[in-house]
Write a protein that holds these residues in place. Sequence first.
Motif, PDB file in Angstrom:
ATOM      1  N   LEU A   1     -55.328 -18.735  26.268  1.00  0.00           N
ATOM      2  CA  LEU A   1     -54.411 -19.920  26.149  1.00  0.00           C
ATOM      3  C   LEU A   1     -52.910 -19.069  25.835  1.00  0.00           C
ATOM      4  O   LEU A   1     -51.929 -19.855  26.522  1.00  0.00           O
ATOM      5  N   TYR A   2     -52.924 -18.050  25.004  1.00  0.00           N
ATOM      6  CA  TYR A   2     -51.575 -17.604  24.737  1.00  0.00           C
ATOM      7  C   TYR A   2     -50.994 -17.064  26.042  1.00  0.00           C
ATOM      8  O   TYR A   2     -49.707 -17.453  26.126  1.00  0.00           O
ATOM      9  N   ASP A   3     -51.851 -16.369  26.925  1.00  0.00           N
ATOM     10  CA  ASP A   3     -51.316 -16.053  27.958  1.00  0.00           C
ATOM     11  C   ASP A   3     -50.995 -17.018  29.128  1.00  0.00           C
ATOM     12  O   ASP A   3     -49.904 -16.644  29.688  1.00  0.00           O
ATOM     13  N   ALA A   4     -51.628 -18.090  29.108  1.00  0.00           N
ATOM     14  CA  ALA A   4     -51.221 -19.230  29.814  1.00  0.00           C
ATOM     15  C   ALA A   4     -49.845 -19.680  29.685  1.00  0.00           C
ATOM     16  O   ALA A   4     -49.026 -20.048  30.382  1.00  0.00           O
ATOM     17  N   PHE A   5     -49.591 -19.761  28.304  1.00  0.00           N
ATOM     18  CA  PHE A   5     -48.561 -20.310  27.716  1.00  0.00           C
ATOM     19  C   PHE A   5     -47.304 -19.358  28.304  1.00  0.00           C
ATOM     20  O   PHE A   5     -46.260 -19.948  28.604  1.00  0.00           O
ATOM     21  N   VAL A   6     -47.496 -18.103  28.187  1.00  0.00           N
ATOM     22  CA  VAL A   6     -46.548 -16.980  28.537  1.00  0.00           C
ATOM     23  C   VAL A   6     -46.161 -17.205  30.114  1.00  0.00           C
ATOM     24  O   VAL A   6     -45.266 -17.146  30.459  1.00  0.00           O
TER      25      VAL A   6
ATOM     26  N   ARG B   1     -41.880 -16.838  28.582  1.00  0.00           N
ATOM     27  CA  ARG B   1     -41.535 -16.415  27.176  1.00  0.00           C
ATOM     28  C   ARG B   1     -42.942 -16.216  26.241  1.00  0.00           C
ATOM     29  O   ARG B   1     -43.886 -17.160  26.400  1.00  0.00           O
ATOM     30  N   SER B   2     -42.790 -15.286  25.414  1.00  0.00           N
ATOM     31  CA  SER B   2     -43.797 -15.264  24.064  1.00  0.00           C
ATOM     32  C   SER B   2     -43.448 -15.614  22.899  1.00  0.00           C
ATOM     33  O   SER B   2     -44.138 -15.689  21.888  1.00  0.00           O
ATOM     34  N   ALA B   3     -41.964 -15.355  22.666  1.00  0.00           N
ATOM     35  CA  ALA B   3     -41.501 -15.867  21.460  1.00  0.00           C
ATOM     36  C   ALA B   3     -41.648 -17.055  20.847  1.00  0.00           C
ATOM     37  O   ALA B   3     -41.830 -18.060  21.802  1.00  0.00           O
TER      38      ALA B   3
ATOM     39  N   LEU C   1     -46.953 -22.985  17.939  1.00  0.00           N
ATOM     40  CA  LEU C   1     -45.687 -22.874  18.705  1.00  0.00           C
ATOM     41  C   LEU C   1     -44.588 -23.282  17.681  1.00  0.00           C
ATOM     42  O   LEU C   1     -44.557 -24.480  17.172  1.00  0.00           O
ATOM     43  N   ASN C   2     -43.684 -22.019  17.454  1.00  0.00           N
ATOM     44  CA  ASN C   2     -42.598 -22.532  16.477  1.00  0.00           C
ATOM     45  C   ASN C   2     -43.165 -22.925  15.105  1.00  0.00           C
ATOM     46  O   ASN C   2     -42.507 -23.919  14.460  1.00  0.00           O
TER      47      ASN C   2
END
Length: 250
Positions: free
Chosen positions: A85-90, A95-97, A109-110
């Motif tokens: 999931l993390y990589d899909a969001f990036v 962005r990864s921030a 996220l934030n």
Amino acid sequence: MTNWPEGYGRRVLAEVDSTNAEAARIAPELMAPEWILGLRQTKGRGRRGRAWVDPVGNFAATLVMRPAESPDQVALRSFVAALALYDAFVAVTGRSAGFALKWPNDVLLNGGKVAGILLESAGLAGGAVSHIAIGIGVNLAHAPDTGAVEAQATRPVSLLSETGAAVDPESFLDALAASYARWEAQFVTYGFEPIRTAWLARAARIGEVMTARTTREETTGTFETVDSAGNLVLKTAKGRVAVAAADIFF
């Protein structure tokens, strides 16, 4: 559809009661891992039987597969899914921030919850796992009203509101399936340790105080690590405590 991983099936349903329920229905005839995407989910659910609010435009999918490992190892795929999931969001935002992984199965996220994972399995005689369903819900376009979540729970956010990225569910599935296949290959080949290391590198609130709450008790301590069994390790006034399952509050 681009870069769909070899060996994984893909079915997109206009409407379904629950993608995890659909996974259970198709599992007996399953020949290979299969992704199920529900464009509309009428009876979505989260952990501990909680309802999962799923407006049209958000993401509701399940990966169903027949694992070969022991039940304790099978359960570690929640960490594989979190990394995917993390990589899909990036991949979809560039962005990864702002993204972080919250034990045991959320993506932040934030500081707000943008995605959750629900892992369910069915067993065979002798304790083996016949199939596993990894359900994933993502607030792509809409976040539930804060009144719909329990008190002290992490506030829900959407990918669109926090990043401005408008991503449709099928495009997100393509990104997620590709990233999941990469992490799954690592898990099968090298075991949990590289998954654990990668997860910790993306973890939220390491070194900070948090509370792990179950229906019977709660433990407050400093988040030290995740151990080789996937347990949350807290440093408390009474020493180090390993938590196998709980809801986490910051």
